[in-house]
Motif scaffolding. Structure first.
Motif, PDB file in Angstrom:
ATOM      1  N   SER A  10       0.840  -1.196   0.000  1.00  0.00           N
ATOM      2  CA  SER A  10       0.000   0.000   0.000  1.00  0.00           C
ATOM      3  C   SER A  10       0.872   1.242   0.000  1.00  0.00           C
ATOM      4  O   SER A  10       1.989   1.233   0.527  1.00  0.00           O
ATOM      5  N   ASP A  13      -3.918   4.655   0.866  1.00  0.00           N
ATOM      6  CA  ASP A  13      -4.599   5.427  -0.173  1.00  0.00           C
ATOM      7  C   ASP A  13      -5.895   4.778  -0.622  1.00  0.00           C
ATOM      8  O   ASP A  13      -6.837   5.465  -1.016  1.00  0.00           O
ATOM      9  N   GLU A  14      -5.966   3.444  -0.586  1.00  0.00           N
ATOM     10  CA  GLU A  14      -7.178   2.772  -1.046  1.00  0.00           C
ATOM     11  C   GLU A  14      -8.337   2.937  -0.073  1.00  0.00           C
ATOM     12  O   GLU A  14      -9.497   2.714  -0.424  1.00  0.00           O
ATOM     13  N   ASN A  15      -8.043   3.324   1.163  1.00  0.00           N
ATOM     14  CA  ASN A  15      -9.081   3.584   2.169  1.00  0.00           C
ATOM     15  C   ASN A  15      -8.533   4.615   3.146  1.00  0.00           C
ATOM     16  O   ASN A  15      -8.135   4.284   4.265  1.00  0.00           O
ATOM     17  N   ASN A  56      -4.181   5.805 -15.418  1.00  0.00           N
ATOM     18  CA  ASN A  56      -4.424   5.122 -14.156  1.00  0.00           C
ATOM     19  C   ASN A  56      -3.134   4.428 -13.732  1.00  0.00           C
ATOM     20  O   ASN A  56      -2.313   4.047 -14.577  1.00  0.00           O
ATOM     21  N   ILE A  64      -4.167  -2.897  -6.413  1.00  0.00           N
ATOM     22  CA  ILE A  64      -5.188  -1.855  -6.463  1.00  0.00           C
ATOM     23  C   ILE A  64      -4.895  -0.916  -7.630  1.00  0.00           C
ATOM     24  O   ILE A  64      -3.772  -0.451  -7.796  1.00  0.00           O
ATOM     25  N   PHE A 117      -5.700   2.703  -9.285  1.00  0.00           N
ATOM     26  CA  PHE A 117      -6.186   4.028  -8.900  1.00  0.00           C
ATOM     27  C   PHE A 117      -6.472   4.873 -10.134  1.00  0.00           C
ATOM     28  O   PHE A 117      -5.827   4.712 -11.175  1.00  0.00           O
ATOM     29  N   ASN A 147      -6.279  11.769  -7.910  1.00  0.00           N
ATOM     30  CA  ASN A 147      -7.024  11.604  -6.661  1.00  0.00           C
ATOM     31  C   ASN A 147      -6.315  12.341  -5.544  1.00  0.00           C
ATOM     32  O   ASN A 147      -5.116  12.606  -5.606  1.00  0.00           O
TER      33      ASN A 147
END
Length: 260
Positions: free
Chosen positions: A49, A65-67, A145, A151, A153, A157
């Motif tokens: 992550s 970053d994903e949550n 992307n 994951i 992204f 973002n």
């Protein structure tokens, strides 16, 4: 009417009994083998992550970053995992307990020494010094992307309402340098220009991602008027340079983030 009773020879009964025992033994062996395979392969899964590092109650905590609202809790200090104590962002590899609730507000992780590193953060160029980037006139191939671990992204973002991640790619012989320059503010939207400086056009960079600190553009952001407690940021970049047969072209991406 009389029922006929079938009587089997004793030797046949013995053979059938042996067959039943053999089948039962085979079933038990199969179940044991399956269980053993599960036990032997029950190794922890490695995850990766990109995280923001902040201080919480005097201790360092990570937010993936994903949550970005979920807290990663870990033992030990950052330096033992190869991350400087002053780091604000990091790329980390880790394991988690076998049973875990990924929707929980906090998750305990075990960082993997030697497989973590600080992630660089670029400052947004002050609008008063934008002319120092006058040589950054190369075109990117396009916004892209990007992936971290398993994951994917979006190309733009904002995490923790502070760090602006922008994904892109380009073609070059020499690694390109990028800068983010403030452009203007229009109502609830901040416009910025992604600028690239490179040499040659032979090699693909692949998907790149640079993190920019929105705090370094605080003076620009202060001029925006939030709507429903949110602001938008739009990043514009040159995607085709001017030539004898074509005009220069630009592309843009936008994202929303919570205003402070």
């Amino acid at each position: 009417y009389q029922k006929k009773v079938l009587t089997l020879h004793p030797k046949i009964l013995m053979i059938m009994k042996k067959i039943r025992l053999a089948l039962l033994a085979a079933a038990l062996m199969s179940a044991f083998s399956f269980t053993s395979c599960l036990e032997e392969n029950n190794d922890p899964i490695n995850y990766m992550s990109l995280v923001t590092i902040e201080s919480s109650m005097g201790l360092s905590a990570m937010y993936p970053d994903e949550n970005p609202q979920q807290q990663f809790i870990f033992s030990g200090d950052l330096s033992q995992y190869g991350i400087p104590a002053s780091a604000k962002r990091a790329l980390v590899s880790y394991t988690v307990p076998t049973a875990i609730d990924w929707s929980a507000p906090a998750v305990e992780i075990s960082l993997m020494a030697g497989q973590c590193s600080e992630w660089p953060i670029s400052q947004i160029t002050d609008v008063n010094y934008a002319d120092t980037c006058a040589t950054y006139t190369s075109a990117i191939t396009g916004f892209s992307n990007y992936g971290v671990g398993n994951i994917l992204f979006p190309s733009l973002n904002v995490v923790r309402n502070r760090y602006l991640n922008v994904g892109y790619n380009y073609r070059a012989n020499k690694v390109g340098n990028v800068v983010m320059i403030p452009n203007r503010v229009s109502n609830d939207t901040i416009y910025m220009d992604l600028k690239l400086k490179k040499e040659g056009n032979n090699l693909s960079s692949g998907a790149m991602m640079t993190s920019f600190d929105l705090e370094s553009a605080r003076r620009l952001i202060a001029g925006a008027v939030s709507k429903q407690d949110s602001l938008y940021v739009t990043v514009v970049a040159l995607t085709s340079e001017e030539s004898d047969i074509a005009e220069a072209r630009k592309d843009s991406v936008s994202t929303r983030f919570k205003a402070h």
